[in-house]
Write an enzyme that holds these catalytic residues in place. Structure first.
Site: not given
Ligand SMILES: Cc1cc2nc3c(=O)[nH]c(=O)nc-3n(C[C@H](O)[C@H](O)[C@H](O)COP(=O)(O)OP(=O)(O)OC[C@H]3O[C@@H](n4cnc5c(N)ncnc54)[C@H](O)[C@@H]3O)c2cc1C
Length: 642
Positions: A45, A286, A333, A438
């Site tokens: 990307l 996910s 996370r 992140r």
């Protein structure tokens, strides 16, 4: 000799920096653009969007990838979504809030100016992708739908079921193909960059190997852009595609580019647990599932072997909801991963070896119906069933943390240029925006921001002063780099030892996971620093690389990548040892709060650590450069998700 690191952050108020910077950056006129050649290594990307955009602007672009098609870059694996501060939900989102969540999520170890710009351009990305026809999920009314990801109390994540990366990459690939057809972009698939060429201190080209024919080639350009993704596979087992590696960025590091925060690696809490010794890949479930899924383990160790439906509600510990009531299952996370490890270490883990926790969608299925859940996450349920043989509509998924993403990367300034003039680094390959942790759905946002909206403004600033300076590939530096590349390949092929590449890579990964993984401490890192050179020695004396160099030889490809991992792993441990604090995913056991959370030391470590290779080709202790982080808008606090 590298002096003070200058991040080139523009002056002025935070919310005006980017606009002012764009207004005052140098331009290249349309007629001159076609005189410039830009090499872009990577077609994910980040690289794909940069190549398409620069091609559309009229530059000559050469784009390289090692897959057989640009469309197979690892970005295709991204599942859950992409963030943008559109505030479609009217739930209080704004550019500032996305900026703040990202800075806080990264545990105050990223640059304010970069992160604010990222939040600002996030909305443009969605508009661009919709215009390309990316089929984002929509509400009944036709408006784009949103869901939530970790570390946020708003719904700002745009998604296309559990295959957002694939759909975004298809949109980007169409734009790229348009430029290939127009002749502005030349694509070099199955071609691996093996070194960077520096001429008079500027990045002016690469040396590559055609992975089908084995041919070594040299390419000159006016600037080189690395968009080569992350290095999570240094751990051997990760959620990354098998091919992901550190070679391009590591070899640029050996040519003088600084490597920033290499120890900042993200461990994702929701992956299918490791099932056995011979596994070569881990699979993500996910984070989006945590919108509707509840994470739990039995309260009592004795219940761990029971079937989940035999454990009553009162005997379940929804530990994220208990510990972090404000964010619950959507705690970030790093925090969720450590919490999962903690309950498993207490002996309350489920599944084989007790290394698993439940991710349970039963409540959501009851509330919304199986059909709605299938619409939202159907392909994830299918993946889960194919791998585990279990139907997650009927019983909870079992998940465990795994290596997933790398916040570290080559150091870049505000313009996304490394300390080597002419070398730009975008997407996961740079270190720029995510600090020490992140937030979910922010990697796609960063990659596309870099490629579609930032690099096209900052690159001309450099190119404008480079007219007619492109060297020929006959230049001495090209010849020297080519001969170094050939020598390295020859050396790999002549080792002819007994061990397989996999066995050495697996051993490296296990060592790193143990000593430089979810938890780190000084003695463990020191031990790793003695063992890694031993393993590297074993590699160079006893690995077996079959085949030759003038042919399709995947063992040779992998050998070069493993050789780089064996050097890079040492840099990660050196960085982790030098950063004598805990922050985000970098959890030094010596530094924790009374509640077991990461304890930062802002006085001594509110810096980017950027390492300079020393040793003239050999490996010597790298030199540390520090870029102090200045927080003018945000007040540094102990991160809390309670
Ligand atoms: C399973 C999974 C799910 C994810 N889901 C999400 C999500 O929902 N949302 C989100 O925001 N993020 C997600 N991420 C993270 C995100 O997908 C990545 O960070 C992002 O796609 C990286 O994009 P990139 O363009 O920087 O690199 P990549 O997509 O990795 O592309 C790297 C490119 O560089 C090329 N390359 C590398 N080295 C060389 C070399 N030496 N020579 C030539 N070419 C080279 C490759 O061929 C490739 O084209 C997920 C990650 C994983 C692993």
């Amino acid at each position: 000799m590298i002096g003070t690191l200058d991040a080139k952050i523009p002056p002025g108020p935070l919310d005006q920096k980017w606009r002012n910077h764009r207004d005052h950056s140098r331009l290249v006129s349309p007629t001159n653009r076609r005189k410039f050649e830009i090499i872009i290594v990577g077609s994910g990307l980040a690289g794909g969007s940069a190549a398409a955009t620069l091609g559309e602007l009229g530059y000559g672009v050469k784009c390289f990838c090692y897959q057989d098609s640009a469309r197979r870059a690892h970005s295709i694996a991204a599942q859950g979504g992409i963030n943008a501060a559109k505030n479609y939900q009217n739930d209080g989102d704004s550019v500032y809030r996305l900026f703040y969540d990202t800075i806080k999520g990264g545990d105050f170890r990223s640059r304010e100016a970069n992160v604010y710009r990222l939040a600002e351009v996030s909305s443009n990305i969605i508009d661009q992708c919709v215009a390309q026809g990316v089929p984002f999920a929509r509400e009944y009314s036709g408006l784009l739908a949103n869901r939530s990801f970790g570390g946020a109390q708003v719904s700002r994540t745009f998604y296309a079921r559990g295959q957002t990366g694939q759909q975004l990459l298809l949109g980007c690939y169409q734009a790229l193909c348009r430029q290939i057809a127009a002749g502005t972009v030349e694509m070099f698939p199955q071609t691996e960059m093996l070194d960077l060429v520096i001429v008079d201190g500027h990045a002016k080209g690469i040396v590559s190997r055609n992975l089908v024919s084995g041919k070594i080639d040299k390419y000159a350009a006016d600037a080189v852009v690395l968009a080569t993704g992350g290095y999570g596979n240094v751990f051997y087992l990760s959620t990354n595609a098998r091919g992901c590696n550190v070679t391009a960025t590591y070899r640029a590091y050996k040519k003088g580019a600084l490597f920033a925060n290499p120890c900042f690696t993200q461990i994702h809490p929701t992956c299918i647990p490791v099932s056995g010794e011979h596994q070569s890949k881990l699979t993500l479930m996910s984070e989006s599932l945590r919108n509707d899924g509840r994470v739990w383990v039995p309260k009592r160790k004795e219940d761990c072997d029971k079937a989940p439906d035999e454990i009553p509600e009162t005997e379940r510990d929804y530990y994220l909801e208990r510990k972090y009531p404000s964010y619950g299952n959507l705690a970030p996370r790093d925090i969720s991963s450590r919490a999962a490890k903690e309950v498993c270490d207490e002996g309350r883990g489920v599944g084989p070896g007790g290394r698993g926790v439940y991710l349970d969608l039963a409540d959501a299925i009851k509330r919304l119906g199986e059909r709605t859940i299938c619409e939202r996450y159907g392909n994830l349920f299918e993946i889960y069933e194919k791998i585990t043989g279990e139907n997650a509509y009927k019983m909870p998924m079992r998940i465990y943390p795994a290596i997933h993403y790398t916040m570290g990367g080559l150091w870049v300034d505000y313009n996304l240029m490394s300390n080597l003039p002419g070398l730009y680094v975008i997407g996961e390959a740079n270190f720029s925006d995510h600090g020490a942790n992140r937030l979910g759905a922010s990697a796609l946002m960063q990659g596309l921001a870099d490629g579609y909206f930032i690099l096209p403004y900052t690159l001309p600033n450099y190119l404008a002063g480079q007219m007619s300076k492109r060297p020929s590939t006959d230049h001495f530096e090209f010849k020297k780099t080519e001969s170094d590349v050939r020598a390295k390949i020859e050396n790999l092929l002549k080792i002819n030892g007994k061990r397989s590449l996999d066995s050495i890579h697996r051993e490296l990964g296990a060592l790193l996971w143990e000593k430089c993984g979810m938890l780190r401490n000084k003695p463990g890192l020191q031990e790793a620093l003695t063992k890694i050179p031993e393993l590297r020695n074993e590699f160079w004396n006893n690995v077996h690389v079959p085949g030759d160099d003038e042919d399709f030889n995947q063992s040779l490809e992998r050998a070069g990548r493993v050789a780089d991992f064996l050097e890079f792993a040492e840099l990660m441990c050196i960085d982790a040892l030098a950063r004598d604090e805990s922050c985000g995913a970098h959890f030094r056991e010596e530094h924790q709060t009374s509640e077991g959370e990461a304890l930062r030391d802002d006085e001594n470590f509110a810096d980017v650590f950027a390492w300079e290779f020393q040793g003239n080709g050999k490996i010597a202790e790298p030199k540390l450069h520090r870029e102090p982080l200045h927080f003018e808008t945000v007040h540094l606090t102990q991160r809390s998700y309670k």
